[in-house]
Design a protein around this motif. Structure first.
Motif, mmCIF file in Angstrom:
data_model
loop_
_atom_site.group_PDB
_atom_site.id
_atom_site.type_symbol
_atom_site.label_atom_id
_atom_site.label_comp_id
_atom_site.label_asym_id
_atom_site.label_seq_id
_atom_site.Cartn_x
_atom_site.Cartn_y
_atom_site.Cartn_z
ATOM 1 N N VAL A 194 -13.478 -9.759 -26.218
ATOM 2 C CA VAL A 194 -14.715 -10.971 -26.676
ATOM 3 C C VAL A 194 -15.212 -11.595 -25.318
ATOM 4 O O VAL A 194 -14.272 -12.214 -24.527
ATOM 5 N N PHE A 195 -16.337 -11.957 -25.372
ATOM 6 C CA PHE A 195 -16.916 -12.537 -24.375
ATOM 7 C C PHE A 195 -18.092 -13.590 -24.852
ATOM 8 O O PHE A 195 -19.112 -13.193 -25.722
ATOM 9 N N TYR A 196 -17.935 -14.763 -24.681
ATOM 10 C CA TYR A 196 -18.783 -15.899 -24.783
ATOM 11 C C TYR A 196 -19.570 -16.179 -23.504
ATOM 12 O O TYR A 196 -19.187 -16.349 -22.543
ATOM 13 N N VAL A 197 -21.258 -16.535 -23.723
ATOM 14 C CA VAL A 197 -21.743 -16.782 -22.620
ATOM 15 C C VAL A 197 -23.045 -17.383 -23.255
ATOM 16 O O VAL A 197 -23.609 -17.366 -24.208
ATOM 17 N N THR A 198 -23.446 -18.419 -22.389
ATOM 18 C CA THR A 198 -24.859 -19.164 -22.670
ATOM 19 C C THR A 198 -25.943 -18.251 -22.109
ATOM 20 O O THR A 198 -25.803 -17.575 -21.249
ATOM 21 N N PHE A 202 -26.061 -15.991 -18.770
ATOM 22 C CA PHE A 202 -26.675 -14.513 -18.830
ATOM 23 C C PHE A 202 -27.798 -14.161 -18.033
ATOM 24 O O PHE A 202 -27.807 -13.219 -17.183
ATOM 25 N N ALA A 203 -28.825 -15.196 -17.898
ATOM 26 C CA ALA A 203 -29.692 -15.000 -17.216
ATOM 27 C C ALA A 203 -29.671 -15.143 -15.639
ATOM 28 O O ALA A 203 -30.153 -14.445 -14.570
ATOM 29 N N ARG A 221 -20.494 -4.417 -16.981
ATOM 30 C CA ARG A 221 -19.487 -5.443 -17.485
ATOM 31 C C ARG A 221 -19.819 -5.849 -18.654
ATOM 32 O O ARG A 221 -18.867 -6.182 -19.586
ATOM 33 N N TYR A 222 -21.095 -6.126 -19.326
ATOM 34 C CA TYR A 222 -21.500 -6.447 -20.552
ATOM 35 C C TYR A 222 -21.512 -5.445 -21.494
ATOM 36 O O TYR A 222 -20.988 -6.013 -22.741
ATOM 37 N N ARG A 223 -21.459 -4.405 -21.481
ATOM 38 C CA ARG A 223 -21.276 -3.224 -22.279
ATOM 39 C C ARG A 223 -19.895 -2.891 -22.625
ATOM 40 O O ARG A 223 -19.626 -2.282 -23.394
ATOM 41 N N GLN A 224 -18.808 -3.545 -21.776
ATOM 42 C CA GLN A 224 -17.488 -3.345 -22.125
ATOM 43 C C GLN A 224 -16.871 -4.066 -23.363
ATOM 44 O O GLN A 224 -15.815 -3.620 -23.936
ATOM 45 N N TYR A 225 -17.515 -5.041 -23.474
ATOM 46 C CA TYR A 225 -17.132 -6.080 -24.505
ATOM 47 C C TYR A 225 -17.137 -5.311 -26.240
ATOM 48 O O TYR A 225 -18.312 -4.838 -26.523
ATOM 49 N N ASP A 232 -27.420 -20.550 -27.516
ATOM 50 C CA ASP A 232 -28.731 -21.181 -27.065
ATOM 51 C C ASP A 232 -29.481 -19.960 -26.620
ATOM 52 O O ASP A 232 -30.232 -20.220 -25.369
ATOM 53 N N VAL A 233 -29.695 -18.918 -27.440
ATOM 54 C CA VAL A 233 -30.644 -17.981 -27.153
ATOM 55 C C VAL A 233 -32.066 -18.242 -26.842
ATOM 56 O O VAL A 233 -33.080 -17.792 -26.191
ATOM 57 N N GLN A 234 -32.706 -19.611 -27.194
ATOM 58 C CA GLN A 234 -33.856 -20.033 -27.158
ATOM 59 C C GLN A 234 -34.447 -20.248 -25.863
ATOM 60 O O GLN A 234 -35.378 -20.149 -25.337
#
Length: 461
Positions: A194-198, A202-203, A221-225, A232-234
């Motif tokens: 699991v990976f949590y990121v704002t 990410f940007a 890296r992000y595709r391994q999760y 806050d995707v806005q």
């Protein structure tokens, strides 16, 4: 004094850094004491110390949960900046309850930067950014958030199968971060990655990968999760390149039944600057609103939070707080923290009158209402004609509401006395001063009047 000492490298590949954490914190306290009042320093920084410095994270030991929360909310930026100014080895700061007798012996005060201590239960896991304090067990469920909670629980039980993606939206302080991290912490127990990121992080990561020529490593890296949680995707609105990368990442994860969870401050269809194809992807799964807590839920939250902090709130205090603070959960917690602080300093339980005094600013209405709006709400509350407020009449049923209007305009909106008099029928400013002082005096011994003004303020929110 520089708290960092370097051991000889002897041409070794990895150089060990020794940090005198006691000296580092002593130096930090000197700087902090010069930046805040003596009372604040003695109250919040007494009996604090650095427990460990590991992987760039300084863990500060504090004497109680209350001090921990207060430092995190009120002084975190100052503490972090102070430590960063003293040493480049501090990138972040966490807080944990640890009494002084739990400190290491003085002979072991020099600690390697990458030393390992069993603190996993106290701070954010750096491998997945999940905070263990956010769980379903301590999430207070009420009518206002029942649907969002049910959707999150379902996702945690069947990740990648039901509600993919899960998109939770609502204003700040309504519990979005708690809920989406609870999903991550629950799924993490099953062994999934699991990976949590704002969205902001990410940007930045994506931009850095482009600058460093490591875009492929970023993608891998992000595709391994197994589960990606983005808060806050806005903030990605108008960031076209980052949105494009997220679009491709979304497809890669979704096509392999990996769970995606988003949060935002508004419905995805209302995110101006967000690509239509991304908005379409957000709508593929489940979109659920997380509104402000209702009165019953606010009371339940207060009772739950007070129980977690081992304090007891009388029913009249809970009822007053729940009725007076209509805002978000953070505002409720802020008021509770203030009450806890005063109770701790005084060494006793506070009375309802003391609580009313402490939180009187919490029930203030927004600062952008027109004077006519205040007149309208007060007239409606007391069931009188608005026009009578502006007239020269001295009828008892009009005088009191008019004085309350003057008091609220002055206390809550800082409107000048002459301006209030001019707007309310061309009255002299001395009349306004007299009215405000009269209401202030009556409030000291009139709980009924205090409750009426509280209700009026709620109408103005």
């Amino acid at each position: 004094m520089n708290p960092i000492s370097h051991s000889p490298s002897n041409n070794s590949i990895v150089q060990t850094e020794q940090v005198d954490v006691k000296q580092l914190w002593d130096d930090a306290l000197v700087k902090i004491e010069l930046s805040i009042t003596t009372a604040n320093f003695k109250t919040w920084f007494r009996d604090t110390h650095i427990v460990s410095l590991e992987d760039g994270t300084a863990t500060v030991g504090v004497p109680s949960v209350f001090v921990k929360d207060w430092l995190q909310d009120k002084f975190h930026n100052m503490v972090l900046k102070t430590l960063r100014d003293l040493t480049p080895h501090v990138r972040s700061v966490e807080y944990t309850v640890a009494q002084r007798n739990e400190r290491k012996r003085e002979s072991n005060k020099n600690q390697t930067v990458n030393a390992s201590l069993p603190l996993e239960d106290y701070y954010i896991n750096k491998s997945d950014n999940l905070n263990p304090k956010y769980s379903f067990e301590n999430f207070v469920v009420g009518p206002y958030n029942a649907l969002a909670h049910a959707a999150a629980k379902t996702v945690s039980e069947k990740p990648g199968i039901t509600y993919n993606p899960l998109f939770i939206y609502g204003k700040t302080g309504h519990g979005k971060t708690h809920l989406i991290q609870a999903v991550g912490n629950q799924i993490k127990k099953t062994g999934k990655k699991v990976f949590y990121v704002t969205s902001e992080r990410f940007a930045v990561d994506y931009f850095n990968s482009l600058q460093n020529g490591t875009a492929n490593n970023f993608k891998d890296r992000y595709r391994q999760y197994d589960v990606l949680i983005m808060d806050d995707v806005q903030f990605l609105a108008t960031k076209e390149k980052t949105q494009e990368e997220l679009f491709h990442l979304f497809n890669a994860l979704h096509d392999t039944n990996k769970q995606i969870v988003f949060s935002s401050d508004q419905h995805p269809a209302l995110l101006n600057g967000m690509e239509e194809r991304l908005q379409s992807r957000f709508a593929q799964g489940m979109i659920v609103d997380l509104p402000a807590p209702d009165l019953e839920s606010r009371a339940a939250i207060l009772r739950a939070k007070s129980a977690q902090n081992n304090i007891t709130l009388q029913d009249d205090v809970v009822d007053h707080l729940a009725q007076s603070i209509e805002g978000n959960v953070r505002e409720l917690e802020g008021a509770l923290n203030t009450i806890m602080c005063q109770s701790q300093l005084l060494g006793r339980t506070l009375s309802i009158d003391e609580v009313r005094t402490i939180i009187k600013n919490s029930s203030r209405p927004r600062k952008t209402l027109a004077i006519a709006d205040v007149v309208d709400k007060v007239a409606r509350y007391y069931d009188i004609d608005q026009a009578s407020i502006y007239e020269k009449t001295r009828r008892k049923e009009v005088v009191k509401p008019r004085q309350i209007i003057m008091y609220i305009l002055r206390e809550d909106f800082q409107v000048s006395y002459p301006a209030i008099g001019k707007k309310l029928g061309g009255r002299d400013h001395t009349t306004v001063i007299h009215s405000c002082e009269k209401i202030k005096a009556e409030l000291k011994g009139n709980s009924e009047l205090e409750e009426e003004i509280t209700q009026v303020r709620l109408l103005l929110k």
